[in-house]
Design a protein around this motif. Structure first.
Motif, PDB file in Angstrom:
ATOM      1  N   TYR A  92       0.815  -1.211   0.000  1.00 36.45           N
ATOM      2  CA  TYR A  92       0.000   0.000   0.000  1.00 36.45           C
ATOM      3  C   TYR A  92       0.853   1.268   0.000  1.00 36.45           C
ATOM      4  CZ  TYR A  92      -3.538  -3.432   1.220  1.00 36.45           C
ATOM      5  OH  TYR A  92      -4.365  -4.532   1.212  1.00 36.45           O
ATOM      6  N   MET A  93       2.157   1.111  -0.171  1.00 34.22           N
ATOM      7  CA  MET A  93       3.074   2.254  -0.158  1.00 34.22           C
ATOM      8  C   MET A  93       3.808   2.363  -1.498  1.00 34.22           C
ATOM      9  SD  MET A  93       4.849   1.719   3.586  1.00 34.22           S
ATOM     10  CE  MET A  93       5.500   3.383   3.744  1.00 34.22           C
ATOM     11  N   PRO A  94       3.941   3.583  -2.035  1.00 34.41           N
ATOM     12  CA  PRO A  94       4.739   3.736  -3.263  1.00 34.41           C
ATOM     13  C   PRO A  94       6.228   3.593  -2.954  1.00 34.41           C
ATOM     14  CG  PRO A  94       3.955   5.869  -2.504  1.00 34.41           C
ATOM     15  CD  PRO A  94       3.329   4.829  -1.610  1.00 34.41           C
ATOM     16  N   ASP A  95       7.002   3.297  -3.976  1.00 33.94           N
ATOM     17  CA  ASP A  95       8.441   3.079  -3.812  1.00 33.94           C
ATOM     18  C   ASP A  95       9.150   4.268  -3.168  1.00 33.94           C
ATOM     19  OD1 ASP A  95       8.189   0.569  -4.915  1.00 33.94           O
ATOM     20  OD2 ASP A  95       8.857   1.189  -6.915  1.00 33.94           O
ATOM     21  N   GLU A  96       8.757   5.485  -3.535  1.00 39.16           N
ATOM     22  CA  GLU A  96       9.407   6.678  -2.977  1.00 39.16           C
ATOM     23  C   GLU A  96       9.192   6.758  -1.464  1.00 39.16           C
ATOM     24  OE1 GLU A  96       6.880   7.052  -5.427  1.00 39.16           O
ATOM     25  OE2 GLU A  96       8.372   6.765  -7.007  1.00 39.16           O
ATOM     26  N   GLU A  97       8.008   6.389  -1.037  1.00 41.94           N
ATOM     27  CA  GLU A  97       7.705   6.425   0.391  1.00 41.94           C
ATOM     28  C   GLU A  97       8.492   5.338   1.133  1.00 41.94           C
ATOM     29  OE1 GLU A  97       3.741   7.254   3.009  1.00 41.94           O
ATOM     30  OE2 GLU A  97       3.566   5.758   1.412  1.00 41.94           O
ATOM     31  N   ILE A  98       8.591   4.174   0.539  1.00 43.15           N
ATOM     32  CA  ILE A  98       9.379   3.098   1.144  1.00 43.15           C
ATOM     33  C   ILE A  98      10.825   3.533   1.291  1.00 43.15           C
ATOM     34  CG2 ILE A  98      10.309   0.780   0.718  1.00 43.15           C
ATOM     35  CD1 ILE A  98       7.544   0.042  -0.443  1.00 43.15           C
ATOM     36  N   ALA A  99      11.364   4.191   0.281  1.00 37.67           N
ATOM     37  CA  ALA A  99      12.751   4.668   0.338  1.00 37.67           C
ATOM     38  C   ALA A  99      12.933   5.674   1.472  1.00 37.67           C
ATOM     39  CB  ALA A  99      13.152   5.287  -0.997  1.00 37.67           C
ATOM     40  N   MET A 100      11.957   6.552   1.666  1.00 32.86           N
ATOM     41  CA  MET A 100      12.046   7.528   2.756  1.00 32.86           C
ATOM     42  C   MET A 100      12.044   6.813   4.117  1.00 32.86           C
ATOM     43  SD  MET A 100       9.504  10.474   4.211  1.00 32.86           S
ATOM     44  CE  MET A 100       8.511   9.202   4.935  1.00 32.86           C
ATOM     45  N   TYR A 101      11.177   5.831   4.270  1.00 35.37           N
ATOM     46  CA  TYR A 101      11.112   5.103   5.539  1.00 35.37           C
ATOM     47  C   TYR A 101      12.377   4.271   5.779  1.00 35.37           C
ATOM     48  CZ  TYR A 101       6.443   6.457   7.000  1.00 35.37           C
ATOM     49  OH  TYR A 101       5.366   7.168   7.455  1.00 35.37           O
ATOM     50  N   GLN A 102      12.978   3.748   4.726  1.00 42.65           N
ATOM     51  CA  GLN A 102      14.239   3.019   4.884  1.00 42.65           C
ATOM     52  C   GLN A 102      15.313   3.957   5.426  1.00 42.65           C
ATOM     53  OE1 GLN A 102      14.592   1.490   0.863  1.00 42.65           O
ATOM     54  NE2 GLN A 102      14.110  -0.579   1.545  1.00 42.65           N
ATOM     55  N   LEU A 103      15.384   5.142   4.868  1.00 42.69           N
ATOM     56  CA  LEU A 103      16.359   6.127   5.337  1.00 42.69           C
ATOM     57  C   LEU A 103      16.060   6.545   6.769  1.00 42.69           C
ATOM     58  CD1 LEU A 103      18.820   7.835   4.698  1.00 42.69           C
ATOM     59  CD2 LEU A 103      17.299   9.518   3.629  1.00 42.69           C
ATOM     60  N   LEU A 104      14.805   6.711   7.080  1.00 39.92           N
ATOM     61  CA  LEU A 104      14.400   7.071   8.437  1.00 39.92           C
ATOM     62  C   LEU A 104      14.818   5.991   9.429  1.00 39.92           C
ATOM     63  CD1 LEU A 104      12.818   9.195  10.084  1.00 39.92           C
ATOM     64  CD2 LEU A 104      10.738   7.937   9.533  1.00 39.92           C
ATOM     65  N   ASP A 105      14.602   4.737   9.081  1.00 44.83           N
ATOM     66  CA  ASP A 105      15.019   3.637   9.958  1.00 44.83           C
ATOM     67  C   ASP A 105      16.538   3.596  10.117  1.00 44.83           C
ATOM     68  OD1 ASP A 105      12.998   2.311  11.268  1.00 44.83           O
ATOM     69  OD2 ASP A 105      12.780   0.729   9.773  1.00 44.83           O
ATOM     70  N   GLU A 106      17.268   3.837   9.029  1.00 38.34           N
ATOM     71  CA  GLU A 106      18.729   3.866   9.122  1.00 38.34           C
ATOM     72  C   GLU A 106      19.188   4.946  10.094  1.00 38.34           C
ATOM     73  OE1 GLU A 106      20.237   4.323   5.128  1.00 38.34           O
ATOM     74  OE2 GLU A 106      19.325   2.429   4.485  1.00 38.34           O
TER      75      GLU A 106
END
Length: 136
Positions: A92-106
């Motif tokens: 339910y998430m677009p790729d750009e949003e997933i990338a932002m959350y990956q960076l946030l988790d890092e």
């Protein structure tokens, strides 16, 4: 997982629960399974603080069911919950949003490793800001 991180997502789950309960009270739900769904949702709320890793599958299942069962409130599901539970929720998430959350988790993991405080919401706002030098 860090308590502040779990607490943040518990607060979001509790907010979402109030929306789900309001749906039932407004009699917008046509079947009797809504009460059972709320019971399972409450199990997640009770189990998540004590066993976050083993609660992830139930969370994925329930969040995915909200999209299917209650499409009228799909836009009210906090995006943080989709990322937190992962799995099928990521559909339910677009790729750009997933990338932002990956960076946030890092950034969160790095702060934890360095023993520094981490403000999830503040960091998310910083990541969502447009980059300098864009066209106007």
């Amino acid at each position: 997982m860090a308590n502040a991180h779990i607490d943040h997502h518990l607060a979001l789950l509790n907010h979402l629960r109030t929306i789900l309960v309001a749906l039932g009270e407004a009699e917008q739900i046509l079947d009797d399974s809504h009460a059972m769904f709320i019971e399972r949702y409450d199990e997640l709320l009770a189990d998540l603080p004590n066993a976050p890793d083993s609660s992830l599958y139930l969370g994925q299942d329930l969040i995915s069911q909200i999209f299917q069962r209650y499409p009228q409130i799909a836009h009210l599901i906090p995006r943080d919950l989709l990322w937190f539970f992962g799995g099928d929720c990521l559909h339910y998430m677009p790729d750009e949003e997933i990338a932002m959350y990956q960076l946030l988790d890092e950034r969160r993991f790095q702060a934890e490793e360095d023993g520094e405080p981490f403000d999830w919401n503040q960091e998310k706002q910083l990541l969502a800001m447009p980059t300098q030098g864009g066209t106007h």
